[in-house]
Design a protein around this motif. Structure first.
Motif, PDB file in Angstrom:
ATOM      1  N   ASP A   4       0.850  -1.185   0.000  1.00  0.00           N
ATOM      2  CA  ASP A   4       0.000   0.000   0.000  1.00  0.00           C
ATOM      3  C   ASP A   4       0.882   1.229   0.000  1.00  0.00           C
ATOM      4  N   LEU A   5       0.486   2.185  -0.784  1.00  0.00           N
ATOM      5  CA  LEU A   5       1.231   3.434  -0.853  1.00  0.00           C
ATOM      6  C   LEU A   5       0.466   4.504  -0.075  1.00  0.00           C
ATOM      7  N   TYR A   6       1.144   5.105   0.872  1.00  0.00           N
ATOM      8  CA  TYR A   6       0.538   6.150   1.684  1.00  0.00           C
ATOM      9  C   TYR A   6       1.179   7.493   1.339  1.00  0.00           C
ATOM     10  N   ASN A   7       0.364   8.538   1.429  1.00  0.00           N
ATOM     11  CA  ASN A   7       0.836   9.905   1.160  1.00  0.00           C
ATOM     12  C   ASN A   7       1.464  10.041  -0.221  1.00  0.00           C
ATOM     13  N   VAL A   8       0.885   9.397  -1.195  1.00  0.00           N
ATOM     14  CA  VAL A   8       1.355   9.490  -2.574  1.00  0.00           C
ATOM     15  C   VAL A   8       0.382  10.375  -3.331  1.00  0.00           C
ATOM     16  N   ARG A   9       0.921  11.336  -4.050  1.00  0.00           N
ATOM     17  CA  ARG A   9       0.086  12.258  -4.820  1.00  0.00           C
ATOM     18  C   ARG A   9       0.392  12.115  -6.295  1.00  0.00           C
ATOM     19  N   VAL A  10      -0.606  12.345  -7.106  1.00  0.00           N
ATOM     20  CA  VAL A  10      -0.418  12.339  -8.550  1.00  0.00           C
ATOM     21  C   VAL A  10       0.306  13.622  -8.920  1.00  0.00           C
TER      22      VAL A  10
END
Length: 99
Positions: A4-10
């Motif tokens: 799971d990726l947390y705090n990832v923004r496009v």
């Protein structure tokens, strides 16, 4: 294995700007209010870069806030596509920029 990726923004597209959060926007306007207000109080006018519609709206809002704070109209005009001028009545007739 799945992660799971947390705090990832496009990431925004190349050349576009990311909008400010509400808190960042308030801080930016407060700094402009203080800094531009001090320069206008000192010499009656100020030029400031504004490259996007958001930056232009921000400067117009700052001019309205300064007008309300001082009880004196602070005018705003676009000098070109990259700069806006905020000034008090009587101080708007400044010589144009030398190019």
């Amino acid at each position: 294995m799945i992660r799971d990726l947390y705090n990832v923004r496009v990431q925004p597209e190349e050349g576009s700007s990311t909008p400010l959060t509400e808190e960042e926007e308030q801080r930016a306007r407060a700094v402009l209010f203080s800094d531009l207000g001090n320069v206008i109080a000192e010499r009656g006018w100020v030029r400031f870069p504004a490259y996007s519609p958001e930056e232009r709206r921000r400067l117009v809002d700052v001019a309205h806030r300064l007008s309300a704070h001082w009880g004196q109209q602070v005018f705003v005009e676009a000098e070109d596509e990259c700069a806006m001028k905020l000034y008090l009545a009587g101080d708007g007739a400044q010589p144009p920029l030398l190019r």
